[in-house]
Design a protein around this motif. Sequence first.
Motif, PDB file in Angstrom:
ATOM      1  N   PRO A  31      89.254  39.120  28.469  1.00 27.08           N
ATOM      2  CA  PRO A  31      88.095  38.599  29.177  1.00 27.08           C
ATOM      3  C   PRO A  31      87.140  39.770  29.191  1.00 27.08           C
ATOM      4  O   PRO A  31      87.326  41.151  28.881  1.00 27.08           O
ATOM      5  CB  PRO A  31      88.930  38.841  30.562  1.00 27.08           C
ATOM      6  N   PHE A  32      85.877  39.252  29.515  1.00 35.31           N
ATOM      7  CA  PHE A  32      84.684  40.154  29.747  1.00 35.31           C
ATOM      8  C   PHE A  32      83.573  39.323  30.740  1.00 35.31           C
ATOM      9  O   PHE A  32      83.881  38.396  30.927  1.00 35.31           O
ATOM     10  CB  PHE A  32      83.908  40.127  28.360  1.00 35.31           C
ATOM     11  N   VAL A  33      82.869  40.234  31.073  1.00 37.62           N
ATOM     12  CA  VAL A  33      81.645  39.839  31.837  1.00 37.62           C
ATOM     13  C   VAL A  33      80.294  39.567  31.301  1.00 37.62           C
ATOM     14  O   VAL A  33      79.881  40.632  30.540  1.00 37.62           O
ATOM     15  CB  VAL A  33      81.608  40.915  33.191  1.00 37.62           C
ATOM     16  N   ARG A  56      76.372  38.866  32.194  1.00 37.18           N
ATOM     17  CA  ARG A  56      75.399  39.175  33.255  1.00 37.18           C
ATOM     18  C   ARG A  56      74.188  38.520  32.739  1.00 37.18           C
ATOM     19  O   ARG A  56      73.659  38.769  31.547  1.00 37.18           O
ATOM     20  CB  ARG A  56      75.428  40.585  33.719  1.00 37.18           C
ATOM     21  N   GLU A  87      76.331  36.698  37.328  1.00 39.13           N
ATOM     22  CA  GLU A  87      77.141  37.191  36.224  1.00 39.13           C
ATOM     23  C   GLU A  87      78.650  36.536  36.406  1.00 39.13           C
ATOM     24  O   GLU A  87      78.907  35.812  37.542  1.00 39.13           O
ATOM     25  CB  GLU A  87      77.567  38.522  36.506  1.00 39.13           C
ATOM     26  N   TRP A  88      79.374  36.355  35.267  1.00 42.48           N
ATOM     27  CA  TRP A  88      80.446  35.432  35.175  1.00 42.48           C
ATOM     28  C   TRP A  88      81.581  36.200  34.512  1.00 42.48           C
ATOM     29  O   TRP A  88      81.233  36.881  33.448  1.00 42.48           O
ATOM     30  CB  TRP A  88      80.045  34.013  34.451  1.00 42.48           C
ATOM     31  N   THR A  89      82.922  35.935  34.868  1.00 46.89           N
ATOM     32  CA  THR A  89      83.900  36.461  33.988  1.00 46.89           C
ATOM     33  C   THR A  89      84.431  35.448  33.226  1.00 46.89           C
ATOM     34  O   THR A  89      84.855  34.307  33.548  1.00 46.89           O
ATOM     35  CB  THR A  89      84.974  37.026  34.635  1.00 46.89           C
ATOM     36  N   VAL A  90      84.357  35.837  31.774  1.00 47.18           N
ATOM     37  CA  VAL A  90      84.629  34.696  30.804  1.00 47.18           C
ATOM     38  C   VAL A  90      85.870  35.075  30.217  1.00 47.18           C
ATOM     39  O   VAL A  90      86.063  36.291  29.640  1.00 47.18           O
ATOM     40  CB  VAL A  90      83.539  34.913  29.675  1.00 47.18           C
ATOM     41  N   GLN A  91      86.807  34.003  29.743  1.00 45.58           N
ATOM     42  CA  GLN A  91      87.835  34.313  29.036  1.00 45.58           C
ATOM     43  C   GLN A  91      88.008  34.100  27.543  1.00 45.58           C
ATOM     44  O   GLN A  91      88.317  34.678  26.827  1.00 45.58           O
ATOM     45  CB  GLN A  91      89.039  33.328  29.557  1.00 45.58           C
ATOM     46  N   ARG A 121      77.035  41.457  27.843  1.00 45.89           N
ATOM     47  CA  ARG A 121      78.385  41.585  27.796  1.00 45.89           C
ATOM     48  C   ARG A 121      79.091  42.775  28.011  1.00 45.89           C
ATOM     49  O   ARG A 121      78.882  43.694  27.326  1.00 45.89           O
ATOM     50  CB  ARG A 121      78.947  40.961  26.423  1.00 45.89           C
ATOM     51  N   ASP A 122      79.469  43.244  29.136  1.00 45.28           N
ATOM     52  CA  ASP A 122      80.161  44.170  29.588  1.00 45.28           C
ATOM     53  C   ASP A 122      79.103  45.259  29.679  1.00 45.28           C
ATOM     54  O   ASP A 122      79.209  46.594  29.176  1.00 45.28           O
ATOM     55  CB  ASP A 122      81.573  44.544  28.980  1.00 45.28           C
TER      56      ASP A 122
END
Length: 260
Positions: A181-183, A185, A217-221, A238-239
Amino acid sequence: MPVGQRLADERRAQGKSMADICAATRIMASKLDALEHDRHDELPAPAYTRGYISAYAKALGLDPAPFLAEYERDIGSAASGVRLSEMPEIESVVPLGHQAHAVPKKVWIAAIAIVAAVSLVAWAARLIGGSSDELPPVPPVEATSSSAPASATPGVSVPETAPAQTSGEAPSGAPQETSGPFVVRVSIAPGAASWLRVTVDGSLAYEGTLTGGSSKEWTVQREAVVRAGKPSVVTVTRDGVPVSFASAGGVGVATITASP
């Protein structure tokens, strides 16, 4: 009457000044004054003094012969042994301006002859030595392949290097891969606005217009796709690492995927 006094009386009778006589004869005023007052010890040799008298008389428009004869009687021509006919006539002991700076004709001829001789010797030396004024030919430069960079030193190869990339930033338009997973923004530059459409893991997460200073921002799988109407004012990370946009139909698209 002494010759100097006669000349002075005639000058005054014509209303001329000493400056007028100096200008006409180019003789210094001190010498003319000595002549008028018969101060012979201040005058040059008799031959030059006769020239003064002759020039003085001509400046007054008079025949110099009577004045020269009077001078001969004054100095005693019989004792000196010099005849009036042998006396050189001197118009002025001071040369005129153009005469003072004139170069004698013989000097010019000699200078031209020297230059011609030097040129002839130089030409003969080049002819004998077989020298040439032509520049040596420039050696041809070997063409290099467009795929290899030119070497600064002939014969030394330059290794090919891959173009540098900014750490954490993938080529424009390529999917951004991570592990796990990564964030993601999205931020808008202050004073600007842009339409956005964000898809996270196959679902629409956001669509609308964000104004300057706003962010989401969103947490992406697995995968996130960000489309921006004005990508120049939109920053995607990304992060915390910037992600670049690719152009697709006038819309900026950034695709970020996770490793399987």
